[in-house]
Design a protein around this motif. Sequence first.
Motif, PDB file in Angstrom:
ATOM      1  N   MET A  74     -12.156 -12.276  12.633  1.00  9.78           N
ATOM      2  CA  MET A  74     -10.893 -11.890  12.955  1.00  9.78           C
ATOM      3  C   MET A  74     -10.913 -10.503  13.558  1.00  9.78           C
ATOM      4  N   TYR A  75     -10.165 -10.706  14.997  1.00  4.93           N
ATOM      5  CA  TYR A  75     -10.033  -9.362  15.504  1.00  4.93           C
ATOM      6  C   TYR A  75      -8.882  -9.331  16.454  1.00  4.93           C
ATOM      7  N   ALA A  76      -8.416  -8.251  17.133  1.00  4.54           N
ATOM      8  CA  ALA A  76      -7.008  -8.052  17.478  1.00  4.54           C
ATOM      9  C   ALA A  76      -7.290  -7.040  18.813  1.00  4.54           C
ATOM     10  N   ILE A  77      -6.271  -7.116  19.660  1.00  4.37           N
ATOM     11  CA  ILE A  77      -6.134  -6.277  20.871  1.00  4.37           C
ATOM     12  C   ILE A  77      -5.096  -5.271  20.627  1.00  4.37           C
ATOM     13  N   VAL A  78      -5.260  -3.773  20.349  1.00 11.31           N
ATOM     14  CA  VAL A  78      -4.187  -2.975  20.234  1.00 11.31           C
ATOM     15  C   VAL A  78      -4.109  -1.982  21.178  1.00 11.31           C
ATOM     16  N   GLU A  79      -3.042  -1.561  21.423  1.00  9.00           N
ATOM     17  CA  GLU A  79      -2.641  -0.388  22.189  1.00  9.00           C
ATOM     18  C   GLU A  79      -2.592   0.980  21.549  1.00  9.00           C
ATOM     19  N   ILE A  80      -3.624   1.888  21.849  1.00  2.69           N
ATOM     20  CA  ILE A  80      -3.512   2.919  20.897  1.00  2.69           C
ATOM     21  C   ILE A  80      -3.455   3.934  22.060  1.00  2.69           C
ATOM     22  N   ALA A  81      -2.387   4.973  22.118  1.00  2.00           N
ATOM     23  CA  ALA A  81      -2.276   6.197  23.089  1.00  2.00           C
ATOM     24  C   ALA A  81      -2.544   5.641  24.536  1.00  2.00           C
ATOM     25  N   GLY A  82      -1.820   4.632  24.935  1.00  2.00           N
ATOM     26  CA  GLY A  82      -1.917   4.150  26.177  1.00  2.00           C
ATOM     27  C   GLY A  82      -3.249   3.346  26.634  1.00  2.00           C
ATOM     28  N   GLN A  83      -4.073   3.336  25.787  1.00  2.00           N
ATOM     29  CA  GLN A  83      -5.318   2.554  25.990  1.00  2.00           C
ATOM     30  C   GLN A  83      -5.531   1.105  25.157  1.00  2.00           C
ATOM     31  N   GLN A  84      -6.095   0.227  25.625  1.00  3.20           N
ATOM     32  CA  GLN A  84      -6.196  -0.902  24.501  1.00  3.20           C
ATOM     33  C   GLN A  84      -7.651  -0.910  24.197  1.00  3.20           C
ATOM     34  N   PHE A  85      -7.668  -1.583  22.839  1.00  3.85           N
ATOM     35  CA  PHE A  85      -8.894  -1.534  22.211  1.00  3.85           C
ATOM     36  C   PHE A  85      -9.027  -3.008  21.365  1.00  3.85           C
ATOM     37  N   LYS A  86     -10.530  -3.486  21.546  1.00  5.30           N
ATOM     38  CA  LYS A  86     -10.549  -4.599  20.598  1.00  5.30           C
ATOM     39  C   LYS A  86     -11.030  -4.093  19.228  1.00  5.30           C
ATOM     40  N   VAL A  87     -10.307  -4.465  18.229  1.00  4.29           N
ATOM     41  CA  VAL A  87     -10.516  -3.757  16.993  1.00  4.29           C
ATOM     42  C   VAL A  87     -10.852  -4.965  15.949  1.00  4.29           C
ATOM     43  N   GLU A  88     -11.683  -4.700  14.710  1.00  2.43           N
ATOM     44  CA  GLU A  88     -12.327  -5.652  13.796  1.00  2.43           C
ATOM     45  C   GLU A  88     -12.277  -4.887  12.592  1.00  2.43           C
ATOM     46  N   LYS A  89     -12.147  -5.511  11.386  1.00  2.00           N
ATOM     47  CA  LYS A  89     -12.187  -4.730  10.241  1.00  2.00           C
ATOM     48  C   LYS A  89     -13.588  -4.152  10.101  1.00  2.00           C
ATOM     49  N   GLY A  90     -13.373  -2.737   9.793  1.00  2.00           N
ATOM     50  CA  GLY A  90     -14.504  -1.985   9.472  1.00  2.00           C
ATOM     51  C   GLY A  90     -15.212  -1.414  10.567  1.00  2.00           C
ATOM     52  N   ARG A  91     -14.735  -1.474  11.959  1.00  2.00           N
ATOM     53  CA  ARG A  91     -15.118  -1.032  13.123  1.00  2.00           C
ATOM     54  C   ARG A  91     -14.573   0.340  13.132  1.00  2.00           C
ATOM     55  N   THR A  92     -15.588   1.454  13.620  1.00  4.96           N
ATOM     56  CA  THR A  92     -14.716   2.749  13.876  1.00  4.96           C
ATOM     57  C   THR A  92     -14.666   3.099  15.289  1.00  4.96           C
ATOM     58  N   LEU A  93     -13.869   3.652  15.979  1.00  6.28           N
ATOM     59  CA  LEU A  93     -13.814   3.784  17.464  1.00  6.28           C
ATOM     60  C   LEU A  93     -13.156   5.198  17.761  1.00  6.28           C
ATOM     61  N   TYR A  94     -13.201   5.807  18.886  1.00  3.59           N
ATOM     62  CA  TYR A  94     -12.800   7.162  19.246  1.00  3.59           C
ATOM     63  C   TYR A  94     -11.693   6.813  20.173  1.00  3.59           C
ATOM     64  N   THR A  95     -10.771   7.533  19.955  1.00  2.00           N
ATOM     65  CA  THR A  95      -9.492   7.463  20.951  1.00  2.00           C
ATOM     66  C   THR A  95      -8.954   8.881  21.094  1.00  2.00           C
ATOM     67  N   HIS A  96      -8.127   8.925  22.124  1.00  2.32           N
ATOM     68  CA  HIS A  96      -7.279  10.324  22.370  1.00  2.32           C
ATOM     69  C   HIS A  96      -6.808  10.816  21.183  1.00  2.32           C
ATOM     70  N   ARG A  97      -6.553  11.904  21.195  1.00  2.00           N
ATOM     71  CA  ARG A  97      -6.131  12.921  19.998  1.00  2.00           C
ATOM     72  C   ARG A  97      -4.794  12.190  19.610  1.00  2.00           C
ATOM     73  N   LEU A  98      -5.001  11.774  18.134  1.00  4.57           N
ATOM     74  CA  LEU A  98      -3.822  11.464  17.622  1.00  4.57           C
ATOM     75  C   LEU A  98      -3.003  12.198  16.371  1.00  4.57           C
ATOM     76  N   GLU A  99      -1.839  12.142  16.063  1.00  7.41           N
ATOM     77  CA  GLU A  99      -1.341  12.963  15.107  1.00  7.41           C
ATOM     78  C   GLU A  99      -1.727  12.536  13.807  1.00  7.41           C
ATOM     79  N   GLY A 100      -1.778  13.566  12.959  1.00  5.00           N
ATOM     80  CA  GLY A 100      -2.193  13.356  11.685  1.00  5.00           C
ATOM     81  C   GLY A 100      -3.511  13.863  11.203  1.00  5.00           C
ATOM     82  N   GLU A 101      -3.629  14.449   9.813  1.00  7.39           N
ATOM     83  CA  GLU A 101      -4.616  15.032   9.265  1.00  7.39           C
ATOM     84  C   GLU A 101      -5.761  14.000   9.104  1.00  7.39           C
TER      85      GLU A 101
END
Length: 103
Positions: free
Chosen positions: A1-28
């Motif tokens: 199972m995967y999904a295409i998600v928009e994060i901080a103006g960019q689109q990413f293909k995400v799967e459970k357990g995957r790590t990825l780098y995005t532009h700086r997001l709010e939060g600790e």
Amino acid sequence: MYAIVEIAGQQFKVEKGRTLYTHRLEGEANAELVLDKVLLVDNGGVISVGAPTVEGASVKATIIEHLKGEKVIVFKKKRRKGYVKKNGHRQYLTKIQIDEIAA
């Protein structure tokens, strides 16, 4: 199972357990994120495409750390004019891990 998600103006293909780098997001670090802008979900061959987003779909992620990327060199030159400008920067990034995809 995967999904295409928009994060901080960019689109990413995400799967459970995957790590990825995005532009700086709010939060600790170790904070939970809920990503609502899900554009496409593939659930075992059944594809749901949103217009513009899939209704009721969300992705849960955890912020692992905030960091800086590798140095990017910006070099400008105009030939025969004596103009040379060298500059550089390091982009601020956030490393996130995908925990769950709810469709």
